[in-house]
Write a protein that holds these residues in place. Structure first.
Motif, PDB file in Angstrom:
ATOM      1  N   SER A 187     105.932  68.116 124.283  1.00  0.00           N
ATOM      2  CA  SER A 187     105.174  68.049 123.039  1.00  0.00           C
ATOM      3  C   SER A 187     104.609  69.432 122.700  1.00  0.00           C
ATOM      4  O   SER A 187     103.845  70.006 123.484  1.00  0.00           O
ATOM      5  N   GLY A 191     102.447  70.048 120.407  1.00  0.00           N
ATOM      6  CA  GLY A 191     101.008  69.903 120.195  1.00  0.00           C
ATOM      7  C   GLY A 191     100.247  69.989 121.501  1.00  0.00           C
ATOM      8  O   GLY A 191      99.244  70.700 121.607  1.00  0.00           O
ATOM      9  N   VAL A 192     100.731  69.255 122.506  1.00  0.00           N
ATOM     10  CA  VAL A 192     100.081  69.267 123.824  1.00  0.00           C
ATOM     11  C   VAL A 192     100.187  70.660 124.434  1.00  0.00           C
ATOM     12  O   VAL A 192      99.215  71.184 124.997  1.00  0.00           O
ATOM     13  N   TYR A 193     101.357  71.257 124.324  1.00  0.00           N
ATOM     14  CA  TYR A 193     101.567  72.591 124.896  1.00  0.00           C
ATOM     15  C   TYR A 193     100.596  73.601 124.311  1.00  0.00           C
ATOM     16  O   TYR A 193      99.893  74.309 125.050  1.00  0.00           O
ATOM     17  N   TYR A 194     100.558  73.694 122.972  1.00  0.00           N
ATOM     18  CA  TYR A 194      99.704  74.703 122.346  1.00  0.00           C
ATOM     19  C   TYR A 194      98.225  74.420 122.593  1.00  0.00           C
ATOM     20  O   TYR A 194      97.436  75.354 122.787  1.00  0.00           O
ATOM     21  N   ARG A 195      97.854  73.160 122.604  1.00  0.00           N
ATOM     22  CA  ARG A 195      96.450  72.816 122.855  1.00  0.00           C
ATOM     23  C   ARG A 195      96.033  73.259 124.256  1.00  0.00           C
ATOM     24  O   ARG A 195      94.979  73.873 124.440  1.00  0.00           O
ATOM     25  N   LYS A 196      96.860  72.980 125.243  1.00  0.00           N
ATOM     26  CA  LYS A 196      96.520  73.353 126.622  1.00  0.00           C
ATOM     27  C   LYS A 196      96.561  74.851 126.833  1.00  0.00           C
ATOM     28  O   LYS A 196      95.712  75.421 127.525  1.00  0.00           O
ATOM     29  N   ARG A 197      97.566  75.514 126.258  1.00  0.00           N
ATOM     30  CA  ARG A 197      97.668  76.957 126.449  1.00  0.00           C
ATOM     31  C   ARG A 197      96.508  77.686 125.780  1.00  0.00           C
ATOM     32  O   ARG A 197      95.929  78.601 126.359  1.00  0.00           O
ATOM     33  N   MET A 198      96.184  77.295 124.558  1.00  0.00           N
ATOM     34  CA  MET A 198      95.092  77.977 123.860  1.00  0.00           C
ATOM     35  C   MET A 198      93.752  77.704 124.551  1.00  0.00           C
ATOM     36  O   MET A 198      92.901  78.574 124.647  1.00  0.00           O
ATOM     37  N   ARG A 199      93.573  76.488 125.062  1.00  0.00           N
ATOM     38  CA  ARG A 199      92.341  76.156 125.774  1.00  0.00           C
ATOM     39  C   ARG A 199      92.211  76.967 127.054  1.00  0.00           C
ATOM     40  O   ARG A 199      91.106  77.273 127.499  1.00  0.00           O
ATOM     41  N   TYR A 220      85.983  77.103 130.856  1.00  0.00           N
ATOM     42  CA  TYR A 220      86.025  77.728 129.536  1.00  0.00           C
ATOM     43  C   TYR A 220      85.350  79.099 129.519  1.00  0.00           C
ATOM     44  O   TYR A 220      85.379  79.794 128.508  1.00  0.00           O
TER      45      TYR A 220
END
Length: 371
Positions: free
Chosen positions: A81, A83-91, A362
């Motif tokens: 996914s 969406g999942v990839y970019y969300r996790k990488r950016m986080r 974070y």
């Protein structure tokens, strides 16, 4: 990808990666310590030793980029996914980058910011975030963010070549592109270009390729550490030759003509690859003696490498300022030893303590498992 949240006993985890991260962040601190040889007015043994150390240690960012390619290929290959990839990488990288961009902007511009309006300060912070200029070591984030954004495209291209049994050809193509770019930025044609990821495409794709063939590679890997070390040492001396000529002909480091750096750029990819092999061999050796003091220290440093990378410039610059106040300057051997030791020790302790704070992931990219 510098940081790691994984337990070392986790199924499928490549334990050598932790040691490689440790070596990588030690090299980063070495670069930001030995680099002050450029301030020494006279060419002497101190300059030569620090120059060699600096050139060898420059494997750090290429190593982290290669590890990023390796880890991404291990976790995101085939269908996944976006969406999942970019969300996790950016986080995993953006909150930390934003926070430390603000902190380093204040650290490096405190007097100016006290005399500025809020609007001017916000403009300065925004500029530093956009251009990765809050501190000189944050340029790494511009590379890794660009590669994270491009990874889905790169991995599709890799899969296309892989299906045709041509994965190695793609790595070679990226090697040619990277080398042409790195030689080009020392010319008038590409000088000032900000497409930083192009200078690391080969190392990133090498990470994908290494992950793909890791089991076979590890099973058949038998190059002696002594041979790899001798090759790395010889290439260090070879790459330093061009800079030494520049320094010996009356130039300061900053005024050495750009064409002096073109020769080393042709050598660096092979040099870094051999150094990666050396570090992997050492990591495998440490893994067999994982209860030894050295193995445990390198492993722990690797666990907190992302946070150490982020925070170490605070201690590095503070130590330098303190020593110079006591007339321990760039032309003193003790300067380099003290700055390296203080930077490493205080960075590790700080990151270790911060890791106990809630949501420390974070802040520094890691959360202590004992929380």
């Amino acid at each position: 990808m510098i940081h790691s949240r994984a337990n070392h006993g986790k199924p499928g985890m490549i334990e050598e990666i932790g040691y490689l991260r440790g070596f990588g962040v030690l090299a980063v601190i070495a670069i930001h310590t030995t680099g002050y040889f450029t301030e020494v007015k006279e060419f002497n043994t101190l300059v030569l030793v620090n120059l060699w150390t600096d050139i060898f240690s420059q494997f750090a960012v290429p190593l982290f980029v290669m590890i990023s390619g390796f880890v991404l290929a291990k976790n995101y290959y085939g269908k996944f996914s976006l969406g999942v990839y970019y969300r996790k990488r950016m986080r995993s990288i953006v909150p930390q980058y934003f926070l430390f961009s603000v902190l380093y902007t204040a650290f490096n511009n405190w007097i100016v910011m006290n005399n500025n309006s809020w609007g001017k300060n916000l403009e300065l912070i925004a500029k530093n975030i956009w251009q990765a200029e809050a501190s000189y070591h944050l340029w790494f984030f511009s590379i890794i963010i660009q590669l994270y954004l491009l990874y889905p495209l790169i991995v599709k291209l890799y899969a296309f070549f892989r299906q045709r049994d041509k994965a190695g050809l793609l790595v070679v193509i990226f090697l040619v592109i990277q080398t042409a770019y790195m030689v080009g930025i020392h010319s008038s044609y590409l000088a000032g270009t900000k497409l930083n990821f192009m200078g690391f495409l080969f190392y990133f794709s090498l990470g994908l390729y290494w992950q793909d063939y890791f089991s076979t590679y590890k099973k058949n890997f038998n190059l002696p550490i002594s041979i790899l070390f001798a090759m790395s040492l010889a290439l260090t001396l070879g790459c330093s030759f061009f800079i030494i000529i520049g320094l010996k002909t009356g130039h300061s480091y900053s005024t050495i003509p750009e064409y002096f750096f073109m020769g080393p750029e042709l050598i660096y990819p092979a040099f870094r690859t051999i150094t990666f092999l050396l570090l992997f061999a050492v990591s495998s050796s440490l893994l067999e003696k994982k209860k030894s003091v050295i193995a445990r220290v390198i492993n722990k440093i690797g666990d907190y490498s992302f946070g150490i990378y982020l925070i170490h410039i605070f201690f590095n610059q503070s130590a330098i300022k303190f020593l110079r106040n006591y007339q321990i300057d760039f032309d003193n051997w003790a300067f380099y030893i003290i700055v390296f030791a203080v930077t490493l020790i205080l960075s590790y302790i700080s990151v270790r303590l911060i890791s106990f704070i809630p949501y420390s992931y974070y802040l520094i990219g890691s959360q202590n498992k004992k929380r």
